[in-house]
Design an enzyme around this catalytic site. Structure first.
Site, PDB file in Angstrom:
ATOM      1  N   ASP A 182       0.823  -1.213   0.000  1.00 51.20           N
ATOM      2  CA  ASP A 182       0.000   0.000   0.000  1.00 51.20           C
ATOM      3  C   ASP A 182       0.853   1.258   0.000  1.00 51.20           C
ATOM      4  O   ASP A 182       0.529   2.253  -0.643  1.00 51.20           O
ATOM      5  CB  ASP A 182      -0.904   0.025   1.248  1.00 51.20           C
ATOM      6  N   ASP A 205       0.692   4.466  -2.389  1.00 51.58           N
ATOM      7  CA  ASP A 205       0.524   5.824  -1.864  1.00 51.58           C
ATOM      8  C   ASP A 205       1.617   6.760  -2.385  1.00 51.58           C
ATOM      9  O   ASP A 205       1.385   7.930  -2.654  1.00 51.58           O
ATOM     10  CB  ASP A 205       0.555   5.816  -0.330  1.00 51.58           C
ATOM     11  N   LYS A 214     -28.314 -12.554  -7.861  1.00 57.47           N
ATOM     12  CA  LYS A 214     -29.105 -11.317  -7.819  1.00 57.47           C
ATOM     13  C   LYS A 214     -28.650 -10.518  -6.605  1.00 57.47           C
ATOM     14  O   LYS A 214     -28.949 -10.847  -5.464  1.00 57.47           O
ATOM     15  CB  LYS A 214     -30.600 -11.609  -7.738  1.00 57.47           C
ATOM     16  N   ARG A 253     -31.039   4.192 -11.426  1.00 53.23           N
ATOM     17  CA  ARG A 253     -32.061   3.658 -12.304  1.00 53.23           C
ATOM     18  C   ARG A 253     -33.281   4.573 -12.362  1.00 53.23           C
ATOM     19  O   ARG A 253     -33.901   4.726 -13.404  1.00 53.23           O
ATOM     20  CB  ARG A 253     -32.441   2.265 -11.799  1.00 53.23           C
ATOM     21  N   CYS A 281     -34.883  -9.777  40.080  1.00 52.68           N
ATOM     22  CA  CYS A 281     -34.484 -10.813  39.134  1.00 52.68           C
ATOM     23  C   CYS A 281     -35.672 -11.731  38.863  1.00 52.68           C
ATOM     24  O   CYS A 281     -36.288 -12.228  39.814  1.00 52.68           O
ATOM     25  CB  CYS A 281     -33.324 -11.612  39.725  1.00 52.68           C
ATOM     26  N   CYS A 308     -34.747 -15.303  40.580  1.00 54.51           N
ATOM     27  CA  CYS A 308     -34.595 -15.548  42.020  1.00 54.51           C
ATOM     28  C   CYS A 308     -35.157 -14.435  42.896  1.00 54.51           C
ATOM     29  O   CYS A 308     -35.065 -14.514  44.114  1.00 54.51           O
ATOM     30  CB  CYS A 308     -33.127 -15.780  42.356  1.00 54.51           C
ATOM     31  N   CYS A 317     -28.603  -9.132  38.197  1.00 56.38           N
ATOM     32  CA  CYS A 317     -29.180  -9.749  39.383  1.00 56.38           C
ATOM     33  C   CYS A 317     -28.109  -9.744  40.464  1.00 56.38           C
ATOM     34  O   CYS A 317     -26.950 -10.044  40.203  1.00 56.38           O
ATOM     35  CB  CYS A 317     -29.595 -11.178  39.052  1.00 56.38           C
TER      36      CYS A 317
HETATM   37  S1  IVH Z   1     -30.162  -7.631 -15.138  1.00 61.92           S
HETATM   38  C1  IVH Z   1     -32.382  -7.789 -17.683  1.00 61.92           C
HETATM   39  N1  IVH Z   1     -28.703  -8.965 -13.438  1.00 61.92           N
HETATM   40  O1  IVH Z   1     -32.348  -6.482 -10.051  1.00 61.92           O
HETATM   41  C2  IVH Z   1     -32.865  -6.831 -16.741  1.00 61.92           C
HETATM   42  N2  IVH Z   1     -30.176  -7.313 -12.593  1.00 61.92           N
HETATM   43  O2  IVH Z   1     -35.295  -6.048 -11.192  1.00 61.92           O
HETATM   44  C3  IVH Z   1     -31.802  -5.931 -16.277  1.00 61.92           C
HETATM   45  N3  IVH Z   1     -30.076  -7.054 -10.144  1.00 61.92           N
HETATM   46  O3  IVH Z   1     -32.554  -3.264  -9.722  1.00 61.92           O
HETATM   47  C4  IVH Z   1     -31.233  -6.299 -14.989  1.00 61.92           C
HETATM   48  N4  IVH Z   1     -28.542  -8.568  -9.786  1.00 61.92           N
HETATM   49  O4  IVH Z   1     -30.134  -3.859 -10.052  1.00 61.92           O
HETATM   50  C5  IVH Z   1     -29.632  -8.014 -13.587  1.00 61.92           C
HETATM   51  N5  IVH Z   1     -27.325 -10.208 -12.025  1.00 61.92           N
HETATM   52  C6  IVH Z   1     -28.242  -9.259 -12.206  1.00 61.92           C
HETATM   53  C7  IVH Z   1     -28.771  -8.544 -11.110  1.00 61.92           C
HETATM   54  C8  IVH Z   1     -29.741  -7.574 -11.349  1.00 61.92           C
HETATM   55  C9  IVH Z   1     -29.318  -7.665  -9.220  1.00 61.92           C
HETATM   56  C10 IVH Z   1     -31.062  -6.004  -9.824  1.00 61.92           C
HETATM   57  C11 IVH Z   1     -30.977  -4.786 -10.681  1.00 61.92           C
HETATM   58  C12 IVH Z   1     -32.369  -4.226 -10.716  1.00 61.92           C
HETATM   59  C13 IVH Z   1     -33.192  -5.415 -10.367  1.00 61.92           C
HETATM   60  C14 IVH Z   1     -34.013  -5.784 -11.578  1.00 61.92           C
END
Ligand code: IVH
Length: 735
Positions: free
Chosen positions: A28, A32, A116, A137, A472, A475, A490
C-alpha cells in the site's frame, strides 16, 4: 509529461489488482507514494490533470441537487419467479421453450446464471474509454446523475482497459459488503456513544449503500466502502462480436476491468438452473455480501431479441428468489432473561417468522437502551433481519402497514426511508457515559435520587409499555444497574438459579476454593440434575448422588471428596473472592480481608466503612454492600460456615491497627520542624498514604508556611487543613 501518463497507467493497473482482483502486487505504501507523486505533478502542472486520473476520484464540492439523466436504453427490471422451489426454474425454462416454439425433443437452451445482488442498479457511461456519467435507475427511463459519488468507488474503472468502443453503457449493482457494513455501523455506534448529533445506525447494507450513492457530498460516499458488480450492457456504439451471448458480455466486462461475480456460469436446461439455485442457496450465508436470489438469462443475444419485452421486463430473464433475509413480524412480548453472569437481557418474543433460512421467534434486544433506541414496544410490527450466519436482530420498527407494499417488498419501504424505520432519530442517539460510580436502580424512569441530568435513562426516550424489572425474574433478588452502565444485573449471585453453574465454577476455581476435579462438565450435571442448588450443597453430596454422572467413577468421586474436604480450610481473602461478588477480584478480596479481619465485619460494614479500605471506591463498596444486603446471599454464607468452612479470623491486618491506616495526606508549604521527607516517613509509618495532589479523597492537607495552590484547592473541596502540631498529635494517638 510522460511521467504523469505513466503514473496514471501504473496506478490504474495497481488499483485494478487491489480493488477488483483482490491481488495487490505492491505494498500500500508504494501505491501511496506513486499517488502522491502524481498529485504533486498535477498540482505543479494543472494542464496534465485528466478527468480519468486516479487523483480525481474524490474531489469537487457538494452538489446543490442531482441532475436528471434520461437513459438512452431504459433500465429494465426483472420478472420475479414467485415459486422459490426448484419448480420455479423449470417453469421459466418451459416458458422460454414455449415462447421460442421449441419442440420437446429440441436440445436444452443455454442460459447464463448470475447472482441477484441486493444493492442498487447503476448505469455507467463511458465515452472513448473514459467514465463520463453514472446514473441511478430511477423509474427506469430517467435517473439521477450520481457521477461524483460513483467515481469514489475504487472498483469502478475511471478508464476502460484494452480496446473500448466509442460509447458504452455498463450496467451493474453498487452494494456494500457485510463486513464493511458491520464496520460502518461500529463506527456509527462509537459516534453515537460519543454524543455526536445527527448520526444514526444503518438498517442493512443496501440502505447504507443507497444512502451513500444519493449523497450530494462526495466525501460522504468516499468514506463508506462501496463495492460494485457489473452484469450487463446498455447502449453500445458497436455490436461487439465478442458479446453475442450474455456470458461473453460478462467476460468483456471483466476484460474492461470490472468486477464480475465469479459465481456466474453457463447452464443448459431446467435442471442445471435448479442446481445453480440450490447451490447458491447453500453458499448464500457464506458470501461476503447479500443476495436475494439468482437471475437466469437466456444466453444468446439473438434469442433475447426474439423473445423481447413485456412492459418494463425482458421476457428472457427471471429472478429466482430465496427466502428473505428481512421480514416483518409482531412483537408479542418482551421477556427478561438472566444470563450465567447475572446479566438481565430483554428478549423480544416474536410471532414466529421465517427469515434468513430459519424460523425466528426470539430476538435479543441486548439491553434497555438498545430497546429504547430502536423504540421497540410490545405489539409493534418490527423488521427482523438475519443475514449470513449473523444472529437475527430487530433492525427497527416497521413503517405503518400499507398493505400491498409492505407485503410485496420490505426493501422498498426501507429504501423510501419511511418514518419510524430508521434509527436516526437524534433524540435516540445518546452517549453512554462511562466510569460513573453509584448504582442506579431506576428501572425505567430516571430516579431523582441518583440521576444526573446526563444519565442514560434520561437520554434515551422512554418506551411506554416495558420496564426492566427491579427484581431478578429467576430468584427475586434485587436487580440493579450501575450508573453509566447499560446492563441490569441480578444481585443474587450465589442463590440465583441462572447463575448457579457459573457460581460453582468460580467458587471451585484454583485461585478461589481450589476444588480439583470440579470442572465445567460436572458443575453442569450437578446443576441440571438438581443435585446442587446453592454452594453449600456441594459439601452435602453423598456417594449415591454421584451415581449416573458422567466420568465419575469411584476413584474420581473419592478424589473430589478429598478436594472438597481440603477446601474447607481456607483464608478469608480466598473465601471472599470465591463468593463471586461483582467487582471483587483477588486483590480487592485481600484488601477487604486485611482491613476487616473477620467475615462478619465485612458483611456488616456500611458504605462509609467499606470506603475506608484502601483502593475501594464507590463502585466496589456499593457492590459489596448490595451483595451482603441480600438475605439469600447471607444465608448461603451461613450455610457454608455451617458445613465447616473456616479460616483464621479475628485479627485485622496490622494496617488496620495503625493510627492513620486508610487516611490520605498531602503536604504543602514549609513545616516548622520537620522536613517534607521526614514528615512523609512518619505518616507512612503510621499507615497513611501521602500523595502529591489534593482531591476529594484526600483526608487531610498538612499546611506549613507559604502554602500555595494545594491549600486553595483543599479549601475549595472542603478538605480538612491541619498544621504540623496537629499532625504529630494524630501520629501519637492510639489506633
Ligand atoms: S439484469 C435484464 N442482473 O435487479 C434486466 N439485474 O429487477 C436488467 N439485479 O434493480 C437487470 N442482480 O439492479 C440483472 N445479475 C443481475 C442482477 C440484477 C441484481 C437487480 C438490478 C435491478 C433489479 C431488476
Amino acid at each position: 509529461m510522460d511521467e504523469a501518463a505513466r503514473l496514471r497507467e501504473q496506478l490504474r493497473h495497481h488499483a485494478h489488482l487491489y480493488y477488483v482482483l483482490d491481488a495487490p502486487e505492491i505494498p500500500d505504501a508504494e501505491y501511496d507514494r506513486l499517488f502522491a507523486r502524481l498529485q504533486e505533478l498535477e498540482a505543479a502542472h494543472p494542464e496534465l490533470r485528466t478527468p480519468d486520473s486516479p487523483t480525481q476520484r474524490v474531489g469537487g464540492a457538494a452538489l446543490e441537487s442531482f441532475a436528471k439523466v434520461r437513459h438512452k436504453l431504459p433500465m429494465l427490471s426483472i420478472r420475479t419467479e414467485t415459486d422459490i422451489s426448484a419448480e420455479g426454474a423449470r417453469a421459466f425454462d418451459a416458458r422460454m421453450r414455449r415462447e421460442l416454439g421449441l419442440l420437446p425433443d429440441a436440445p436444452p437452451l443455454d442460459y447464463c446464471c448470475e447472482l441477484k445482488f441486493d444493492g442498487l442498479a447503476i448505469s455507467l457511461r463511458y465515452e472513448r474509454g473514459a467514465l463520463v456519467q453514472a446514473a441511478t435507475r430511477g423509474d427506469g427511463e430517467t435517473g439521477e446523475d450520481v457521477t461524483h459519488n460513483i467515481r469514489t468507488i475504487g472498483q469502478i474503472p475511471l478508464r476502460l482497459q484494452g480496446g473500448a468502443p466509442q460509447v458504452v453503457e455498463v450496467r451493474g449493482e453498487v452494494y456494500m459488503r457485510r463486513d464493511d457494513f458491520e464496520a460502518l455501523n461500529a463506527r456509527q455506534r462509537e459516534k453515537i456513544a460519543a454524543g455526536q448529533k445527527g448520526e444514526k445506525l444503518f438498517v442493512n447494507p443496501r440502505n447504507a449503500a443507497a444512502g451513500a450513492v444519493r449523497q450530494l457530498d462526495p466525501a460522504i460516499a468516499a468514506a463508506r466502502r462501496l463495492s460494485f458488480f457489473a452484469y450487463g450492457l446498455g447502449e453500445c456504439s458497436f455490436d461487439a462480436p465478442a458479446c453475442q451471448t450474455q456470458f461473453d458480455s460478462l467476460e468483456q466486462l471483466r476484460a474492461w476491468g470490472f468486477p464480475v461475480a465469479c459465481q456466474s456460469r453457463r447452464a443448459q436446461g431446467a435442471q442445471a438452473l435448479a442446481a445453480f439455485h440450490e447451490q447458491m442457496g447453500r453458499e448464500r450465508a457464506g458470501l461476503p455480501f447479500d443476495i436475494d436470489g439468482v437471475v437466469y438469462k437466456v444466453d444468446s443475444v439473438a434469442l433475447q431479441r426474439r423473445l423481447g419485452f413485456v412492459s418494463r421486463e425482458p421476457r428472457w430473464a427471471v429472478a429466482h428468489k430465496y427466502p428473505p433475509q428481512e421480514q416483518i413480524t409482531t412483537v408479542l412480548g418482551i421477556d427478561v432473561q438472566v444470563g450465567r453472569t447475572g446479566r438481565l437481557t430483554p428478549v423480544a418474543r416474536l410471532d414466529p417468522v421465517f427469515v434468513g433460512g430459519t424460523t425466528v421467534s426470539n430476538v435479543t434486544l441486548h439491553n434497555l437502551f438498545e430497546l429504547r433506541r430502536k423504540g421497540v414496544r410490545v405489539g409493534d410490527r418490527v423488521i427482523v433481519r438475519r443475514a449470513g450466519d449473523v444472529i437475527p436482530e430487530i433492525v427497527g420498527v416497521a413503517p405503518p402497514a400499507t398493505g400491498k407494499r409492505e407485503r410485496e417488498s420490505l426493501s422498498e419501504s426501507a429504501r423510501a426511508g419511511a418514518p419510524g424505520f430508521g434509527m436516526g432519530c437524534e433524540a435516540q442517539s445518546a452517549a453512554i457515559p462511562s466510569g460513573i460510580a453509584s448504582i442506579c436502580n431506576e428501572a425505567d424512569r430516571p430516579d431523582p435520587g441518583c440521576a444526573s441530568r446526563e444519565g442514560l435513562a434520561q437520554r434515551f426516550p422512554y418506551v411506554p409499555n416495558f420496564r426492566m424489572p427491579r427484581q431478578c425474574p429467576i430468584c427475586a433478588s434485587a436487580a440493579v444497574r450501575e450508573k453509566g452502565e447499560a446492563d441490569y444485573r441480578c444481585t443474587g449471585g450465589l442463590f440465583c438459579a441462572a447463575q448457579r453453574r457459573q457460581a460453582i465454577l468460580h467458587f471451585a476455581a484454583r485461585r478461589a476454593m481450589d476444588i480439583e476435579g470440579l470442572g465445567a462438565k460436572l458443575a453442569e450435571q450437578l446443576v441440571e440434575q438438581g443435585k446442587v442448588q446453592t454452594l453449600p450443597d456441594l459439601y452435602r453430596l453423598r456417594r449415591q448422588d454421584y451415581a449416573g454422572l458422567d466420568r465419575m467413577a469411584e476413584k474420581s468421586v473419592r478424589n473430589l471428596e478429598d478436594a472438597l474436604e481440603k477446601s474447607k480450610q481456607t483464608t478469608l481473602a480466598r473465601f471472599l473472592y470465591a463468593l463471586g461478588i461483582r467487582h471483587v477480584g483477588e486483590s480487592t478480596a485481600r484488601d477487604l480481608a486485611g482491613h476487616f479481619g473477620a467475615l462478619d465485619a465485612v458483611m456488616n460494614a456500611g458504605l462509609e466503612q467499606l470506603l475506608q479500605v484502601p483502593d475501594v471506591g464507590p463502585v466496589v463498596a456499593r457492590s459489596v454492600h448490595t451483595f451482603f444486603a441480600q438475605p439469600h446471599n447471607r444465608e448461603v454464607v451461613e450455610q457454608l460456615r455451617a458445613v465447616g468452612m473456616h479460616w483464621p479470623e479475628g485479627a485485622p491486618a496490622p494496617a488496620a491497627l495503625l493510627p492513620l491506616a486508610g487516611k490520605t495526606f498531602v503536604l504543602t508549604g514549609m513545616l516548622p520542624t520537620l522536613t517534607r521527607d521526614a514528615a512523609k516517613a512518619k505518616l507512612e509509618a503510621a499507615g497513611a498514604k501521602v500523595t502529591d495532589s489534593v482531591s476529594k479523597k484526600t483526608s487531610y492537607v498538612v499546611a506549613g508556611e507559604e502554602a500555595g495552590s494545594k491549600l486553595a484547592k483543599a479549601r475549595e473541596l472542603g478538605v480538612a487543613v491541619i498544621d504540623e502540631a496537629r499532625m504529630l498529635e494524630m501520629l501519637n494517638a492510639p489506633g
